[in-house]
Structures are given as structure tokens and as C-alpha cells.
Write an enzyme that holds these catalytic residues in place. Sequence first.
Site, PDB file in Angstrom:
ATOM      1  N   THR A 222       0.869  -1.171   0.000  1.00 41.13           N
ATOM      2  CA  THR A 222       0.000   0.000   0.000  1.00 41.13           C
ATOM      3  C   THR A 222       0.905   1.220   0.000  1.00 41.13           C
ATOM      4  O   THR A 222       2.044   1.123   0.395  1.00 41.13           O
ATOM      5  CB  THR A 222      -0.812   0.022   1.324  1.00 41.13           C
ATOM      6  N   ARG A 250     -13.118  -8.115  -1.870  1.00 41.03           N
ATOM      7  CA  ARG A 250     -12.541  -7.871  -0.531  1.00 41.03           C
ATOM      8  C   ARG A 250     -12.047  -6.417  -0.459  1.00 41.03           C
ATOM      9  O   ARG A 250     -11.387  -5.916  -1.356  1.00 41.03           O
ATOM     10  CB  ARG A 250     -11.370  -8.827  -0.283  1.00 41.03           C
ATOM     11  N   THR A 273      -0.212   0.726   6.699  1.00 37.68           N
ATOM     12  CA  THR A 273      -0.034  -0.268   5.645  1.00 37.68           C
ATOM     13  C   THR A 273       0.103  -1.619   6.345  1.00 37.68           C
ATOM     14  O   THR A 273       0.363  -1.681   7.536  1.00 37.68           O
ATOM     15  CB  THR A 273       1.214   0.015   4.786  1.00 37.68           C
ATOM     16  N   GLY A 274      -0.049  -2.691   5.592  1.00 32.81           N
ATOM     17  CA  GLY A 274       0.043  -4.013   6.201  1.00 32.81           C
ATOM     18  C   GLY A 274      -1.314  -4.673   6.272  1.00 32.81           C
ATOM     19  O   GLY A 274      -2.223  -4.325   5.498  1.00 32.81           O
ATOM     20  N   GLY A 276      -4.675  -5.300   6.463  1.00 32.51           N
ATOM     21  CA  GLY A 276      -5.800  -4.381   6.560  1.00 32.51           C
ATOM     22  C   GLY A 276      -6.881  -4.841   7.518  1.00 32.51           C
ATOM     23  O   GLY A 276      -7.534  -4.015   8.172  1.00 32.51           O
TER      24      GLY A 276
END
Length: 369
Positions: A222, A250, A273-274, A276
Site C-alpha cells: 500500500t 474484498r 499499511t500491512g 488491513g
Amino acid sequence: MRLGCRYALAMSDIDRRTFLAAGATAAVPLMLKSTPASAATTRGDWRREARRAGPVVISSGNGLPAVTRAMEELQRGADPVDAVVAGVTLVEDDPGDMSVGYGGLPNEAGVVQLDASVMHGPSHKAGAVAAIENIRNPAQVALRVMRRTDHVLIVGAGALAFAKAHGFKEENLLTERAREAWLKWKENLNTDDDWLNEEQHLERDARAEMAEQLGIPWHYGTIHCAALSSAGDVGACTTTSGLSYKIPGRVGDSPIVGAGMFVDNEVGAAGATGRGEAVIQSCGAFQTVQHMAAGLEPREACLKTLQWIADHTKRRSLLTGAGRPNFNVTMYALRKDGKWGSACMLPGGSFTLHDGTEAKRLRSTPLFE
Ligand code: GLY
């Protein structure tokens, strides 16, 4: 699993001026200014301190071009939300970044679906699109949602129709590189789907490891970008192609205002980020801004949110044997007085920064070593 000592480290703050004056380069370890607990900023003090306001831009580790571009825009007098969207547009356009925009990794059906959100501090308006297909710059569409509708979030076919009505061009976003990566995933993991029972969650961890060994790109990549103007206004944006090989439709945290991104013009901005799902379940960006409003330094605020996520991660398949989350989330925070910080759940997170002098990549502080 609490990590008292890691959190104690968070009570120190990065001395931005020292760091930047030292001309530190990417990957240089964080230089910490020890701040005795007694001398640490007390709740709300930062609001009364002399302003060290912007321009400042912070972004995720892949945001070096974004912070550079956003800073140019700020210095030209652009609004911070326009500046960050101009910044992330460069990354959305880059086929080499497989986490966002054109060339982003597709969903399980091989279709690129993008998510993005923006927020404008002075008006407290937000806009977002989710699961939009065939439009390479979802952040710009999110900006239109904010400015040209009375809605906040438009998804799927509605988002595409809205974008086309505003003159955005439809195109195939699946690059050859992304298609090949998806095909490799499909061929090697052909029992794959995202409909998991409890046992299959364990299997999924093994699959992620296997994908890594096979060199198949797999991520929650992201870009987040937040800016503070010299007038003290804040804007932010988060845009992504989301979890690779996800179930079509999704939606991650990036387009969810308060999860992947949030702005309070009186306090600052935060983004994530990461994984979600973890950020949605924790209202990660909102929580981080609230921690700053309560007096925490930006990096402390990020760490506190990550600790909250760790404390609320119960699913066995998401925990290591030691009971810590086995996934990464990186939080980014920019406060109205120009202070900034970033932290990640696990080592490896990074962020980029521009303070008006130069753009740098720095390490995020891990909650767990
Ligand atoms: N943080 C990006 C996603 O989970 O979609």
C-alpha cells in the site's frame, strides 16, 4: 503479549532536526534523543509549544517519489490533500510497484481491484473508493468523491461508473509481470481459496511461507502519504491494490476512513499499511490520531495502536508460538506541530519523509523484535 521494554523505548523521540542535519541516508539506524520520562511531553503540551509546523510530508517505505512530489506541490502553495494525491499518483502509475495502482497484484480471479481514500483537514471532508477496476489512479477518484459528491465511499461498479463520468479512462491494469505472478500463484497453490475454516488458517500461514520460498510476490502493500502545509493544514491519502490474490470484492483498510487513514486538522494525520483486517478491527488511523490528541508523541502513538492490535489478536493462525502477531502492520503519524513518527508490528517496516530539505527513507520502530 505485552512488550514493556519495547514500549519504554517508544518513550524516547526521534530528534528530527538532529537526524536530518546529520544528513542520514536510507537504512541508517534511528538516532534517538533520550527524553527522561519526567521531561517527556505531558498531555497536550505540544499544542502550546512553539509551532514547528510544515511543510512536512511522511509516507510509507515505497513513498520516496511521493514525498518528493508532494513537497514540491506544498512549496508551490498546493493544499496538502492535493499535494499527497499528486505524490501517490506517481506510485500508482509505476508498474514496478506491485502494491498499488497500475501493475498492482490482482485478486484471486486475476483482476486488479484498487482501494483508496483521502481526507482534507480544514474541511474534515473525506472521499474513498473501494474495489474499483480499470482505473489506475483511485486516489484521484477518491478526491472527486470528496469534492463532487455528498458521499464518502463508493465501491465496485458504482465507483467505476463515477470515475468514467468524471473523465477517467478505463484500461487493463494487469501488467505481464503481475499476470505471471498471479498465474504462478494459481498453478502452485491450486487448492487455494480464501474460504478458510480454523484448521485452514494454519495451512494458510504455511502457504504464505511457501509463496515466499517460491519467490511469488504476496503482500498487503500500500502507499500512505500525509502532508502538513506551512499554514498548518493537514491532508492525507492511502491507496492500494490490497491483499494479493484476495477474494474479489474484498476491501481492506485503505479506503476506510479511520482505518487506513485519518486526519484531524487540530491534531494531525495517521495512516497504515500491512494487514488491513487488523487495521480495520482496530480503527488504526483514528486510534493513532486520538493517541496524539491525548499527548503522545507520533511514534509512541503508532506503537500504542500496534500494542492494541497485538492485545486484540486472538486467532491462533495469526499468532506465533510466543503469542505475538505473525503479520506486519506499519503505522505512520504526522502531528500538527511538524513532529512525525512511524512504528511497525515486526521488524522490516520503513517510511519516507520530506521536511522541506530532502527526501529520506527511515526505519520504522518495531513493537516486537
Ligand atoms: N493495507 C492494505 C490492505 O490490507 O488492503
